[in-house]
Write a protein that holds these residues in place. Structure first.
Motif, PDB file in Angstrom:
ATOM      1  N   TRP A  94       0.829  -1.198   0.000  1.00 14.71           N
ATOM      2  CA  TRP A  94       0.000   0.000   0.000  1.00 14.71           C
ATOM      3  C   TRP A  94       0.872   1.260   0.000  1.00 14.71           C
ATOM      4  O   TRP A  94       0.612   2.199  -0.750  1.00 14.71           O
ATOM      5  CB  TRP A  94      -0.927   0.012   1.216  1.00 14.71           C
ATOM      6  CG  TRP A  94      -1.501   1.371   1.435  1.00 14.71           C
ATOM      7  CD1 TRP A  94      -2.547   1.950   0.783  1.00 14.71           C
ATOM      8  CD2 TRP A  94      -1.003   2.364   2.348  1.00 14.71           C
ATOM      9  NE1 TRP A  94      -2.747   3.225   1.233  1.00 14.71           N
ATOM     10  CE2 TRP A  94      -1.805   3.507   2.194  1.00 14.71           C
ATOM     11  CE3 TRP A  94       0.035   2.387   3.261  1.00 14.71           C
ATOM     12  CZ2 TRP A  94      -1.603   4.658   2.932  1.00 14.71           C
ATOM     13  CZ3 TRP A  94       0.234   3.536   3.995  1.00 14.71           C
ATOM     14  CH2 TRP A  94      -0.576   4.657   3.827  1.00 14.71           C
ATOM     15  N   ALA A  95       1.898   1.288   0.835  1.00 14.16           N
ATOM     16  CA  ALA A  95       2.752   2.475   0.939  1.00 14.16           C
ATOM     17  C   ALA A  95       3.461   2.759  -0.384  1.00 14.16           C
ATOM     18  O   ALA A  95       3.576   3.930  -0.787  1.00 14.16           O
ATOM     19  CB  ALA A  95       3.771   2.289   2.060  1.00 14.16           C
ATOM     20  N   ALA A  96       3.922   1.716  -1.071  1.00 10.11           N
ATOM     21  CA  ALA A  96       4.596   1.917  -2.354  1.00 10.11           C
ATOM     22  C   ALA A  96       3.626   2.490  -3.390  1.00 10.11           C
ATOM     23  O   ALA A  96       3.963   3.440  -4.111  1.00 10.11           O
ATOM     24  CB  ALA A  96       5.181   0.595  -2.848  1.00 10.11           C
ATOM     25  N   VAL A  97       2.424   1.940  -3.449  1.00  9.17           N
ATOM     26  CA  VAL A  97       1.425   2.441  -4.403  1.00  9.17           C
ATOM     27  C   VAL A  97       1.024   3.865  -4.033  1.00  9.17           C
ATOM     28  O   VAL A  97       0.920   4.738  -4.909  1.00  9.17           O
ATOM     29  CB  VAL A  97       0.192   1.506  -4.458  1.00  9.17           C
ATOM     30  CG1 VAL A  97      -0.912   2.105  -5.305  1.00  9.17           C
ATOM     31  CG2 VAL A  97       0.580   0.135  -4.990  1.00  9.17           C
ATOM     32  N   PHE A  98       0.810   4.128  -2.744  1.00  2.00           N
ATOM     33  CA  PHE A  98       0.408   5.465  -2.306  1.00  2.00           C
ATOM     34  C   PHE A  98       1.484   6.492  -2.657  1.00  2.00           C
ATOM     35  O   PHE A  98       1.177   7.579  -3.155  1.00  2.00           O
ATOM     36  CB  PHE A  98       0.125   5.467  -0.800  1.00  2.00           C
ATOM     37  CG  PHE A  98      -0.381   6.780  -0.285  1.00  2.00           C
ATOM     38  CD1 PHE A  98      -1.692   7.154  -0.492  1.00  2.00           C
ATOM     39  CD2 PHE A  98       0.452   7.643   0.412  1.00  2.00           C
ATOM     40  CE1 PHE A  98      -2.171   8.368  -0.012  1.00  2.00           C
ATOM     41  CE2 PHE A  98      -0.010   8.853   0.883  1.00  2.00           C
ATOM     42  CZ  PHE A  98      -1.332   9.221   0.667  1.00  2.00           C
ATOM     43  N   ALA A  99       2.748   6.162  -2.396  1.00  2.00           N
ATOM     44  CA  ALA A  99       3.838   7.089  -2.716  1.00  2.00           C
ATOM     45  C   ALA A  99       3.903   7.354  -4.218  1.00  2.00           C
ATOM     46  O   ALA A  99       4.047   8.506  -4.647  1.00  2.00           O
ATOM     47  CB  ALA A  99       5.164   6.529  -2.209  1.00  2.00           C
ATOM     48  N   LEU A 100       3.772   6.315  -5.014  1.00  4.37           N
ATOM     49  CA  LEU A 100       3.789   6.474  -6.463  1.00  4.37           C
ATOM     50  C   LEU A 100       2.632   7.343  -6.943  1.00  4.37           C
ATOM     51  O   LEU A 100       2.798   8.236  -7.774  1.00  4.37           O
ATOM     52  CB  LEU A 100       3.736   5.103  -7.143  1.00  4.37           C
ATOM     53  CG  LEU A 100       3.729   5.094  -8.669  1.00  4.37           C
ATOM     54  CD1 LEU A 100       5.046   5.663  -9.204  1.00  4.37           C
ATOM     55  CD2 LEU A 100       3.500   3.693  -9.177  1.00  4.37           C
ATOM     56  N   VAL A 101       1.460   7.102  -6.375  1.00  6.67           N
ATOM     57  CA  VAL A 101       0.266   7.869  -6.748  1.00  6.67           C
ATOM     58  C   VAL A 101       0.435   9.348  -6.408  1.00  6.67           C
ATOM     59  O   VAL A 101       0.096  10.216  -7.219  1.00  6.67           O
ATOM     60  CB  VAL A 101      -0.962   7.264  -6.033  1.00  6.67           C
ATOM     61  CG1 VAL A 101      -2.095   8.248  -5.909  1.00  6.67           C
ATOM     62  CG2 VAL A 101      -1.413   6.006  -6.744  1.00  6.67           C
ATOM     63  N   VAL A 102       0.928   9.640  -5.226  1.00  7.89           N
ATOM     64  CA  VAL A 102       1.089  11.037  -4.818  1.00  7.89           C
ATOM     65  C   VAL A 102       2.129  11.734  -5.706  1.00  7.89           C
ATOM     66  O   VAL A 102       1.903  12.846  -6.177  1.00  7.89           O
ATOM     67  CB  VAL A 102       1.466  11.134  -3.320  1.00  7.89           C
ATOM     68  CG1 VAL A 102       1.895  12.536  -2.949  1.00  7.89           C
ATOM     69  CG2 VAL A 102       0.283  10.702  -2.470  1.00  7.89           C
ATOM     70  N   VAL A 103       3.240  11.065  -5.981  1.00  5.86           N
ATOM     71  CA  VAL A 103       4.264  11.656  -6.839  1.00  5.86           C
ATOM     72  C   VAL A 103       3.711  11.898  -8.242  1.00  5.86           C
ATOM     73  O   VAL A 103       3.867  12.985  -8.813  1.00  5.86           O
ATOM     74  CB  VAL A 103       5.530  10.770  -6.876  1.00  5.86           C
ATOM     75  CG1 VAL A 103       6.473  11.204  -7.976  1.00  5.86           C
ATOM     76  CG2 VAL A 103       6.227  10.802  -5.527  1.00  5.86           C
ATOM     77  N   LEU A 104       3.055  10.899  -8.817  1.00  3.58           N
ATOM     78  CA  LEU A 104       2.479  11.064 -10.157  1.00  3.58           C
ATOM     79  C   LEU A 104       1.386  12.126 -10.162  1.00  3.58           C
ATOM     80  O   LEU A 104       1.249  12.880 -11.122  1.00  3.58           O
ATOM     81  CB  LEU A 104       1.926   9.741 -10.666  1.00  3.58           C
ATOM     82  CG  LEU A 104       2.954   8.696 -11.081  1.00  3.58           C
ATOM     83  CD1 LEU A 104       2.266   7.399 -11.475  1.00  3.58           C
ATOM     84  CD2 LEU A 104       3.826   9.206 -12.213  1.00  3.58           C
ATOM     85  N   GLY A 105       0.596  12.170  -9.101  1.00  2.00           N
ATOM     86  CA  GLY A 105      -0.472  13.149  -9.021  1.00  2.00           C
ATOM     87  C   GLY A 105       0.044  14.571  -9.012  1.00  2.00           C
ATOM     88  O   GLY A 105      -0.528  15.456  -9.646  1.00  2.00           O
ATOM     89  N   PHE A 106       1.145  14.800  -8.325  1.00  6.63           N
ATOM     90  CA  PHE A 106       1.690  16.154  -8.245  1.00  6.63           C
ATOM     91  C   PHE A 106       2.536  16.518  -9.463  1.00  6.63           C
ATOM     92  O   PHE A 106       2.557  17.670  -9.870  1.00  6.63           O
ATOM     93  CB  PHE A 106       2.515  16.329  -6.963  1.00  6.63           C
ATOM     94  CG  PHE A 106       1.679  16.604  -5.768  1.00  6.63           C
ATOM     95  CD1 PHE A 106       1.166  17.866  -5.540  1.00  6.63           C
ATOM     96  CD2 PHE A 106       1.391  15.600  -4.859  1.00  6.63           C
ATOM     97  CE1 PHE A 106       0.377  18.126  -4.430  1.00  6.63           C
ATOM     98  CE2 PHE A 106       0.604  15.844  -3.745  1.00  6.63           C
ATOM     99  CZ  PHE A 106       0.084  17.113  -3.541  1.00  6.63           C
ATOM    100  N   THR A 107       3.241  15.546 -10.031  1.00  9.69           N
ATOM    101  CA  THR A 107       4.176  15.876 -11.112  1.00  9.69           C
ATOM    102  C   THR A 107       3.592  15.717 -12.507  1.00  9.69           C
ATOM    103  O   THR A 107       3.930  16.482 -13.398  1.00  9.69           O
ATOM    104  CB  THR A 107       5.441  15.006 -11.013  1.00  9.69           C
ATOM    105  OG1 THR A 107       5.075  13.633 -11.113  1.00  9.69           O
ATOM    106  CG2 THR A 107       6.177  15.265  -9.714  1.00  9.69           C
ATOM    107  N   VAL A 108       2.701  14.746 -12.709  1.00 13.12           N
ATOM    108  CA  VAL A 108       2.246  14.446 -14.067  1.00 13.12           C
ATOM    109  C   VAL A 108       0.777  14.804 -14.281  1.00 13.12           C
ATOM    110  O   VAL A 108       0.432  15.484 -15.251  1.00 13.12           O
ATOM    111  CB  VAL A 108       2.476  12.944 -14.395  1.00 13.12           C
ATOM    112  CG1 VAL A 108       1.942  12.599 -15.774  1.00 13.12           C
ATOM    113  CG2 VAL A 108       3.950  12.592 -14.289  1.00 13.12           C
ATOM    114  N   PHE A 109      -0.080  14.352 -13.389  1.00 16.58           N
ATOM    115  CA  PHE A 109      -1.518  14.442 -13.638  1.00 16.58           C
ATOM    116  C   PHE A 109      -2.194  15.667 -13.039  1.00 16.58           C
ATOM    117  O   PHE A 109      -3.324  15.986 -13.391  1.00 16.58           O
ATOM    118  CB  PHE A 109      -2.218  13.172 -13.139  1.00 16.58           C
ATOM    119  CG  PHE A 109      -1.839  11.962 -13.933  1.00 16.58           C
ATOM    120  CD1 PHE A 109      -2.430  11.724 -15.161  1.00 16.58           C
ATOM    121  CD2 PHE A 109      -0.892  11.077 -13.467  1.00 16.58           C
ATOM    122  CE1 PHE A 109      -2.079  10.617 -15.899  1.00 16.58           C
ATOM    123  CE2 PHE A 109      -0.538   9.970 -14.199  1.00 16.58           C
ATOM    124  CZ  PHE A 109      -1.126   9.728 -15.425  1.00 16.58           C
TER     125      PHE A 109
END
Length: 139
Positions: A94-109
């Motif tokens: 969960w933590a790995a997916v959450f970290a990836l989601v937050v990073v992608l959410g702020f930088t890409v999407f």
């Protein structure tokens, strides 16, 4: 003869204890379902929210979720064999997916609502899979 009877009795009691532990360990599935449901609220807040108010709301909601789940888990008397490893793998996933989601959410999407919905489902998925496997194992 007495030794055999004593051994059979001890094995019977051990089987009863194991059966009770399996039946009472369903709490962890409920814990994981609640954690997964929380992701459906927290992840969109993390991805879509900006500014100090959003940070405070996310922080308070996260503290309430974690506190509630921690109190619930601490009150349980039965923990199955292998619980620590399973919990570590699930929370780590969960933590790995959450970290990836937050990073992608702020930088890409950015503030993409479709991404936030997909991200919430992606963060809830490892927890839901864990809850489903736990329900199968405790039956």
């Amino acid at each position: 003869m007495r030794e055999t009877t004593g051994a059979v009795g001890a094995l019977g009691r051990a089987a009863e204890v194991e059966k009770a532990a399996r039946q009472r360990s369903g709490w962890y599935a409920r814990y994981l379902w609640a954690f997964a449901a929380g992701q459906l609220v927290l992840v969109p807040l993390a991805v879509l929210g900006r500014g100090p108010v959003s940070v405070v709301v996310l922080g308070v909601a996260n503290v309430l979720l974690v506190t509630g789940l921690s109190v619930y888990a601490a009150r349980q008397r039965v923990v199955r064999r292998g619980f620590g490893v399973k919990h570590g793998v699930l929370v780590g996933s969960w933590a790995a997916v959450f970290a990836l989601v937050v990073v992608l959410g702020f930088t890409v999407f950015g503030r993409s609502v479709p991404f936030a919905v997909g991200a919430a489902l992606a963060c809830a998925l490892p927890l839901a899979v864990g809850a489903w496997t736990e329900m199968r194992g405790s039956a």
